[in-house]
Design an enzyme around this catalytic site. Sequence first.
Site, PDB file in Angstrom:
ATOM      1  N   HIS A 129      33.499  44.132  39.856  1.00 27.38           N
ATOM      2  CA  HIS A 129      32.450  43.221  40.341  1.00 27.38           C
ATOM      3  C   HIS A 129      32.602  43.163  41.852  1.00 27.38           C
ATOM      4  O   HIS A 129      33.627  42.681  42.344  1.00 27.38           O
ATOM      5  CB  HIS A 129      32.623  41.826  39.731  1.00 27.38           C
ATOM      6  CG  HIS A 129      32.498  41.813  38.232  1.00 27.38           C
ATOM      7  ND1 HIS A 129      31.298  41.611  37.588  1.00 27.38           N
ATOM      8  CD2 HIS A 129      33.422  41.988  37.250  1.00 27.38           C
ATOM      9  CE1 HIS A 129      31.488  41.654  36.271  1.00 27.38           C
ATOM     10  NE2 HIS A 129      32.762  41.884  36.040  1.00 27.38           N
ATOM     11  N   LEU A 130      31.625  43.678  42.572  1.00 25.18           N
ATOM     12  CA  LEU A 130      31.731  43.698  44.042  1.00 25.18           C
ATOM     13  C   LEU A 130      30.905  42.587  44.690  1.00 25.18           C
ATOM     14  O   LEU A 130      30.908  42.453  45.905  1.00 25.18           O
ATOM     15  CB  LEU A 130      31.346  45.075  44.595  1.00 25.18           C
ATOM     16  CG  LEU A 130      32.240  46.233  44.128  1.00 25.18           C
ATOM     17  CD1 LEU A 130      31.869  47.523  44.853  1.00 25.18           C
ATOM     18  CD2 LEU A 130      33.721  45.924  44.345  1.00 25.18           C
ATOM     19  N   HIS A 189      36.728  35.740  43.123  1.00 26.57           N
ATOM     20  CA  HIS A 189      36.103  34.431  43.304  1.00 26.57           C
ATOM     21  C   HIS A 189      36.787  33.750  44.483  1.00 26.57           C
ATOM     22  O   HIS A 189      37.998  33.909  44.682  1.00 26.57           O
ATOM     23  CB  HIS A 189      36.287  33.564  42.051  1.00 26.57           C
ATOM     24  CG  HIS A 189      35.601  34.096  40.836  1.00 26.57           C
ATOM     25  ND1 HIS A 189      34.232  34.146  40.712  1.00 26.57           N
ATOM     26  CD2 HIS A 189      36.094  34.607  39.681  1.00 26.57           C
ATOM     27  CE1 HIS A 189      33.913  34.652  39.532  1.00 26.57           C
ATOM     28  NE2 HIS A 189      35.024  34.965  38.888  1.00 26.57           N
ATOM     29  N   ASN A 210      25.985  41.880  37.314  1.00 28.24           N
ATOM     30  CA  ASN A 210      25.781  40.423  37.365  1.00 28.24           C
ATOM     31  C   ASN A 210      25.850  39.882  38.793  1.00 28.24           C
ATOM     32  O   ASN A 210      26.633  38.999  39.123  1.00 28.24           O
ATOM     33  CB  ASN A 210      26.759  39.683  36.447  1.00 28.24           C
ATOM     34  CG  ASN A 210      28.220  39.870  36.829  1.00 28.24           C
ATOM     35  OD1 ASN A 210      28.572  40.804  37.544  1.00 28.24           O
ATOM     36  ND2 ASN A 210      29.072  38.976  36.358  1.00 28.24           N
ATOM     37  N   ASP A 217      38.125  45.290  35.684  1.00 31.24           N
ATOM     38  CA  ASP A 217      37.373  44.021  35.646  1.00 31.24           C
ATOM     39  C   ASP A 217      37.699  43.187  36.884  1.00 31.24           C
ATOM     40  O   ASP A 217      37.806  41.953  36.803  1.00 31.24           O
ATOM     41  CB  ASP A 217      37.615  43.231  34.354  1.00 31.24           C
ATOM     42  CG  ASP A 217      36.533  42.172  34.130  1.00 31.24           C
ATOM     43  OD1 ASP A 217      35.586  42.089  34.939  1.00 31.24           O
ATOM     44  OD2 ASP A 217      36.647  41.417  33.144  1.00 31.24           O
ATOM     45  N   HIS A 245      34.728  49.389  35.678  1.00 33.19           N
ATOM     46  CA  HIS A 245      34.373  47.969  35.568  1.00 33.19           C
ATOM     47  C   HIS A 245      34.871  47.180  36.774  1.00 33.19           C
ATOM     48  O   HIS A 245      36.020  46.741  36.807  1.00 33.19           O
ATOM     49  CB  HIS A 245      34.990  47.428  34.267  1.00 33.19           C
ATOM     50  CG  HIS A 245      34.491  46.084  33.861  1.00 33.19           C
ATOM     51  ND1 HIS A 245      34.362  45.721  32.540  1.00 33.19           N
ATOM     52  CD2 HIS A 245      34.089  45.007  34.576  1.00 33.19           C
ATOM     53  CE1 HIS A 245      33.908  44.484  32.465  1.00 33.19           C
ATOM     54  NE2 HIS A 245      33.743  44.017  33.700  1.00 33.19           N
ATOM     55  N   HIS A 292      30.039  43.669  26.782  1.00 34.24           N
ATOM     56  CA  HIS A 292      30.978  42.548  26.927  1.00 34.24           C
ATOM     57  C   HIS A 292      30.920  41.825  25.580  1.00 34.24           C
ATOM     58  O   HIS A 292      29.975  41.086  25.309  1.00 34.24           O
ATOM     59  CB  HIS A 292      30.510  41.676  28.096  1.00 34.24           C
ATOM     60  CG  HIS A 292      31.152  40.335  28.194  1.00 34.24           C
ATOM     61  ND1 HIS A 292      31.961  39.973  29.244  1.00 34.24           N
ATOM     62  CD2 HIS A 292      31.074  39.238  27.398  1.00 34.24           C
ATOM     63  CE1 HIS A 292      32.358  38.723  29.084  1.00 34.24           C
ATOM     64  NE2 HIS A 292      31.834  38.248  27.976  1.00 34.24           N
ATOM     65  N   HIS A 308      36.746  45.558  28.361  1.00 32.62           N
ATOM     66  CA  HIS A 308      37.936  44.691  28.276  1.00 32.62           C
ATOM     67  C   HIS A 308      38.353  44.265  26.861  1.00 32.62           C
ATOM     68  O   HIS A 308      38.312  43.070  26.529  1.00 32.62           O
ATOM     69  CB  HIS A 308      37.799  43.464  29.173  1.00 32.62           C
ATOM     70  CG  HIS A 308      36.444  42.795  29.213  1.00 32.62           C
ATOM     71  ND1 HIS A 308      35.781  42.400  28.081  1.00 32.62           N
ATOM     72  CD2 HIS A 308      35.641  42.471  30.251  1.00 32.62           C
ATOM     73  CE1 HIS A 308      34.636  41.839  28.428  1.00 32.62           C
ATOM     74  NE2 HIS A 308      34.516  41.879  29.734  1.00 32.62           N
ATOM     75  N   PRO A 358      35.854  32.303  35.695  1.00 29.97           N
ATOM     76  CA  PRO A 358      36.721  33.304  35.080  1.00 29.97           C
ATOM     77  C   PRO A 358      36.748  34.595  35.897  1.00 29.97           C
ATOM     78  O   PRO A 358      35.705  35.028  36.402  1.00 29.97           O
ATOM     79  CB  PRO A 358      36.066  33.539  33.720  1.00 29.97           C
ATOM     80  CG  PRO A 358      34.624  33.201  33.925  1.00 29.97           C
ATOM     81  CD  PRO A 358      34.573  32.150  35.003  1.00 29.97           C
TER      82      PRO A 358
END
EC number: 3.5.2.3
Length: 433
Positions: free
Chosen positions: A62-63, A311, A94, A307, A60, A181, A234, A325
Amino acid sequence: MTVLIRGVRRYGAGDVVDVYVADGQIAEIGPDLSARADDAHTEVLDAPGQVLLPGLVDLHTHLREPGREYAEDIETGSAAAALGGYTAVFAMANTTPVADSPVVTDHVWARGQQVGLVDVHPVGAVTVGLGGTELTEMGMMAAGAAGVRMFSDDGLCVADPLVMRRALEYASGLGVLIAQHAEEPRLTVGAVAHEGPRAARLGLTGWPRAAEEAIVARDALLARDAGARVHICHASTAGTVEIVKWAKAQGIAITAEVTPHHLLLDDSRLTGYDGRNRVNPPLRESSDTAALRQALADGVIDCVATDHAPHADHEKCCEFAAARPGMLGLQTALSVVAETMVVPGLLDWRGVAAVMSENPARIARLPDQGRPLEVGEPANLTIVDPEAHWTVTGAQLASRSANTPYEQLRLPATVTATLLRGTITARNGKSPV
Ligand code: DOR
Ligand code: ZN
């Protein structure tokens, strides 16, 4: 490239050995392979008393590529992964555009291979545009160059029970995994923090535990009826642990992950409006972190997944309710697991290999990861100094984003080297990128 690793203990136990790596594989293991160092083409990694683990696998991450490369991209995310000890990561869907077709999933895979620091396995979206209504062509993404094996709308829940039911049926026919999720959206409208006295005191809208647990229970039942596998992203509450335990006892093919931040942090951090503490699902209470740690030790929760959710500062360092988040995770995960699980004696390094490499590789059905540390196996390896400590500084992390809830926290254990198919991808805190 050939590599000689000197003086390690496999899984941190047993005899001290040298490990010689050639042709991308573990070629030889013995008490003293010093003669191999004579070859000028052999890189020597001196790691006296350090722990040799199979390369870590993250289900999990996010790249952010494509679409939000100002926060992270496949190159910076891969460097963070390699430095964190990872040899394979799963990049969530996403992105912008959403990874809901082979055009996007094949790009992510190809770019990861081009960077070459970690295998970046794209996660395909379950529904078109993460819209929650129309299933994607999972079969086409699975059949593409990326060979997509995991699907998720992560960031959002597949909330419609009929859509989730059809997704599980479709996925089970293809032999791929749906990762949920778990968040009932009707219960989290405007929610930004765990529902409880701390959120109330700050005037923040609360996110009840039931929003997660209701979906976990529902999906366990849907998976049972579909004869499908389901994976819970998660897990954040003690109740989720109880439901997963119950479902496993029924023989339901359910697996679950916990993040490092839900193992370490709780909502006692909410003494002010620092956006770095905002994450979905939210930081819960200390009774939840205790239950999650115990469940990971007991095998009710199968694995740790970061996760990793970068950001930019302007998206995090602002009013709490406006902050996006998500927390960085790749470079700190192993140390947080050491702090929360190894130091208190809940897991030994053998157990860390299980929850950070072997189990995630098994859940995702990756044949070349999470393998035994034996001759003839692919040299996807992580070397850890269990005695070292370091202090986290966001600005020094490889991610394009620098804000971290662990700023200035001193943590145990450092990754001293990572090898992907026999190539050194990180060494003493540096990666080739
Ligand atoms: O905190 C989170 N951040 N949770 C999610 O589910 C999505 C993620 C993101 O993409 O930023
Ligand atoms: Zn999520």
